[in-house]
Design an enzyme around this catalytic site. Structure first.
Site, PDB file in Angstrom:
ATOM      1  N   GLU A 121       0.782  -1.234   0.000  1.00  0.00           N
ATOM      2  CA  GLU A 121       0.000   0.000   0.000  1.00  0.00           C
ATOM      3  C   GLU A 121       0.819   1.293   0.000  1.00  0.00           C
ATOM      4  O   GLU A 121       0.342   2.317  -0.470  1.00  0.00           O
ATOM      5  CB  GLU A 121      -0.937   0.003   1.215  1.00  0.00           C
ATOM      6  CG  GLU A 121      -1.955  -1.110   1.201  1.00  0.00           C
ATOM      7  CD  GLU A 121      -2.874  -1.029  -0.004  1.00  0.00           C
ATOM      8  OE1 GLU A 121      -3.346   0.077  -0.328  1.00  0.00           O
ATOM      9  OE2 GLU A 121      -3.087  -2.071  -0.649  1.00  0.00           O
ATOM     10  N   SER A 165     -30.612 -35.716 -19.470  1.00  0.00           N
ATOM     11  CA  SER A 165     -31.845 -35.381 -20.190  1.00  0.00           C
ATOM     12  C   SER A 165     -32.597 -34.210 -19.578  1.00  0.00           C
ATOM     13  O   SER A 165     -33.524 -33.687 -20.209  1.00  0.00           O
ATOM     14  CB  SER A 165     -32.764 -36.599 -20.252  1.00  0.00           C
ATOM     15  OG  SER A 165     -32.271 -37.530 -21.183  1.00  0.00           O
TER      16      SER A 165
END
Length: 778
Positions: A155, A423
């Site tokens: 930072e 299916s």
């Protein structure tokens, strides 16, 4: 009279010394008429005579004008620079005594507030507590150098060299934003002020006040104190405020035991803590921090060269005890939603405020889901896994969520896995066909045969003749019909099927195992192969998303994104977030056309929930079963599904195993089909969840295309392929002729879990009423 001195005599008759004589003016009346004209001429001549400056050329005049303009510009620039220098100095001098910087003890006391979760009826579900709740403040000496260096590298690498703000970083950020980029430019002290105050508005006023507070904080305390305050209070994601809590939720170890690499990963999360579970982002930030640490010589070149990504522990394993079982996963979904752009809040802010979250979960339905799973799965193979998701079609609200019995310790089998749908995927084939102009009465050759070069087979107990209507083929789950519908010479193409599924609610990108995966595409992002028509190949979906997609059918073609949070309320009763319904026609921009498509699909699915999985008391239900054949087998399945709905509720049930490529059998040793364990759990849940609710019938559909099948006396016919709605075009995508593989390709090294994308090609199916085999997609 005294005699006068000659020097004192008045000299009024004497003219002034050196005074030039002037011509006595003439009276106007004495001038001749032409005198004025003559005098004017003399004056002009005199002016010409005495004007000794040469006349300027156009070029010289232009240069002179430029010179004057640049002079004014230089003066203006000097004034502007002066104001730029003196203005902020004066403003800071005025603001300095008026601001106060936040003290870390006060900030810590305001963090880690409990978040309360409520059921949809307003009763309490549980609470979310912070990992750092009741934490003690660390001193500078208690914080390891690894941690301090990693945070500064992430930072503010020049933290100890700046007076509370980094002027170079601010200038760089201004330049990046001015050129279309994004950058904050805040130093570590400024970030502390921003996080502590909770004010992150992108305004110049906020930035200026933040800068003054940071400058004052630097003057009234030292850098060690500021760094300590920052490490005690900043948010690191995963609910952790402060590095001490962060070390527990990422690696479950004390800070002193963290390696430089682990400290680098945690520090990298400060920038965007809500992305803590995004592995790609985490790796990018970790690499950046490690590079900064090397540049500052906080780690050696040897350590940098030997670096390996320090994989954090799974989020679920490190959260504090609170809700357990399936509700623990509900809590996680709520937290994910709060951190998302949809809500516009963050968990960091929610913890500071101490909010109350109203969820969509219905307590009766949630208990019905647990009871259905426990009842049906009692005595079954302990390695079987299942999930159950239920969504309200008219809103998108998630009413019940059972992602597995192990809570946060295991895999989320509803949203954390992708499975071949078998299916249960065939309704999306039908959507594509209806959009192309076909109808549920159209017939196809149902006999086992080669289609597009691929051998396709059906169950041996089909009741359908050679020419089978689509509606009956859906009921019997005949692979040849749906493979032909998609991959045949007059088929829809595979992309149209994928598009239909996406429109219904299958996301294009899902997050599985910490990584994003693109769904329903072929290798390299190409259109899927023809196996998608029978739920094989790339027809891999999350069980939760199938409930959402079938909810679109139940809502008559209107898609609503599923959600868990209806409202978030602050401690004083103020509403911080309220869900807003956003319905979207799924299958056609014209709502009536989308509705008609969905109603025609529902018409083919109404007869499937029958026999042992029929809804109680004659309640109208619709749905589709599905199985996925075990690769290399002709009589075993590896996954089984039941997805169905009423107008009020859509539910998806899935059964499989962690290995993903082993046979699933019931306690009698028989293969599991969709109408077996998944269907029984679906039925039991639906009957209980909807007990007492009105039995709503499905609307009668508006016929599309050939709606009624031909009479037995009529000659069989194949519908024309050029029958299309005026606003629809058939897909130009040509289906692949690649035959679905009967064996599963080797998985990547180290991958043996179900969260690894399986890629085998089964083709099983089943007769949902009889459980008959259909080795071709079920």
């Amino acid at each position: 009279m005294p005699p006068r001195n000659p020097g004192e005599e008045r000299t009024t008759q004497m003219p002034p010394v050196n005074r030039p004589t002037q011509r006595e003016p003439e009276l106007i009346t004495h001038r001749e008429p032409d005198d004025e004209f003559l005098m004017a001429g003399v004056a002009d001549d005199d002016d010409e005579y005495y004007d000794d400056e040469p006349e300027l050329t156009e070029e010289e005049e232009r240069r002179l004008r430029k010179k004057k303009i640049w002079k004014r510009v230089r003066i203006g620039a000097f004034v502007a620079i002066g104001l730029m220098i003196l203005g902020p100095v004066i403003a800071i001098a005025v603001a300095y005594p008026l601001v106060e910087w936040p003290r870390p003890n006060e900030i810590a006391d305001a963090q880690d507030k409990t978040i309360t979760l409520l059921y949809s009826d307003g009763s309490e579900m549980g609470k979310i507590t912070s990992p750092g709740q009741n934490r003690t403040m660390l001193t500078y000496e208690e914080i390891p150098d690894n941690v301090k260096n990693a945070v500064m590298a992430a930072e503010d690498a020049n933290f100890y060299d700046n007076p509370g703000f980094d002027a170079k970083a601010i200038v760089r950020a201004v330049w990046i934003q001015a050129t279309g980029g994004s950058s904050g430019g805040s130093g570590l002290t400024q970030q502390y002020i921003k996080k502590a105050t909770g004010n992150e508005d992108p305004t110049l006023t906020r930035k200026f006040t933040e800068l003054v507070k940071a400058y004052k904080m630097s003057n009234e305390s030292d850098h060690n104190t500021i760094l300590t305050a920052y490490l005690n209070t900043v948010y690191f994601g995963r609910g952790a405020n402060g590095f001490k809590a962060a070390s527990q939720v990422y690696y479950n170890k004390p800070m002193k035991d963290l390696t430089p690499s682990e400290a680098a990963l945690i520090s990298g999360m400060i920038q965007t803590p809500s992305w803590s579970e995004d592995e790609e982002y985490a790796k990018k930030r970790w690499e950046f921090v490690m590079g900064q640490m090397l540049q500052k010589k906080w780690i050696s070149q040897a350590d940098y060269d030997a670096r390996q990504f320090p994989q954090p522990l799974p989020f679920e394993q490190t959260q504090p005890a609170g809700l357990d079982g399936p509700l623990a996963r509900v809590s996680q979904q709520v937290q994910n939603e709060i951190d998302s752009e949809l809500v516009g809040l963050t968990m960091e802010k929610a913890q500071k405020v101490g909010v109350t979250v109203h969820t969509t979960i219905d307590p009766k339905m949630q208990q019905a889901a647990v009871d259905a799973v426990n009842s049906v799965m009692d005595g079954q193979d302990a390695e079987l896994r299942t999930s159950l998701s239920a969504i309200e079609p008219q809103s998108g609200a998630v009413k019940a969520y059972y992602p597995g019995k192990d809570g946060l310790k295991g895999i989320d089998y509803a949203k954390g896995t992708i499975q071949e749908a078998g299916s249960s995927f065939k309704p999306f084939d039908l959507v594509a066909a209806l959009k192309m102009g076909k109808g549920i009465g159209d017939t196809y050759d149902a006999s086992p045969r080669k289609i597009a070069g691929v051998e396709i087979r059906n169950a041996g107990n089909t009741t359908c003749g050679k020419q089978c209507p689509i509606k009956q083929a859906m009921k019997e789950s005949l692979n040849t019909v749906f493979y032909d519908m998609v991959a045949g010479p007059e088929g829809t193409g595979t992309k149209a099927v994928a598009d239909a599924a996406h429109a219904a609610g299958i996301p294009k990108i899902v997050r599985v195992g910490g990584q994003d995966k693109q769904t329903l595409v072929g290798e390299g992002g190409n259109p899927p192969t023809a196996g998608i028509s029978i739920g094989a190949d790339s027809a891999q979906v999350r069980p939760f998303d199938m409930a959402s997609a079938f909810a679109t059918f139940a809502a008559r073609g209107i898609y609503r994104a599923p959600f868990f949070v209806t409202k978030i309320v602050g401690p004083t009763g103020d509403v911080l977030y309220q869900h807003v319904d956003q319905p979207v026609p799924a299958f056609d921009p014209v709502e009536t056309k989308s509705r008609d498509i969905a109603d025609n699909v529902t018409e083919t699915l109404k007869d499937i929930p029958s026999g042992p999985i029929a809804c109680a008391s004659g309640r109208p239900c619709a749905g589709k079963t599905g199985t996925h054949e075990l690769p290399g087998s002709v009589d075993q399945n590896s996954k089984a599904w039941m997805v169905g709905y009423t107008p009020q509720l859509s539910t998806s049930v899935w059964v499989g195993k962690d290995q993903g490529n082993v046979a699933i059998k019931n306690k009698q040793g028989n293969p599991i089909f969709g109408s077996g364990l998944p269907g029984l759990m679906w039925k039991k849940f639906m009957d209980t969840a909807l007990a007492g609710a009105q039995k709503e019938p499905f609307p009668k559909p508006v016929p599309l295309g050939n709606f009624n099948p031909p009479r037995k006396s009529d000659p069989p016919s194949t519908p024309p392929s050029n029958q299309q709605p005026s606003n629809q075009q058939p897909s130009n995508t040509q289906p692949s002729n690649t035959q679905p593989s009967q064996t599963r390709p080797t998985k990547p090294s180290g991958c043996g879990q179900i969260i690894c994308p399986p890629s085998g090609q089964p083709d099983p199916s089943e007769d949902p009423g009889t459980g008959g085999r259909n080795p071709g997609g079920g």
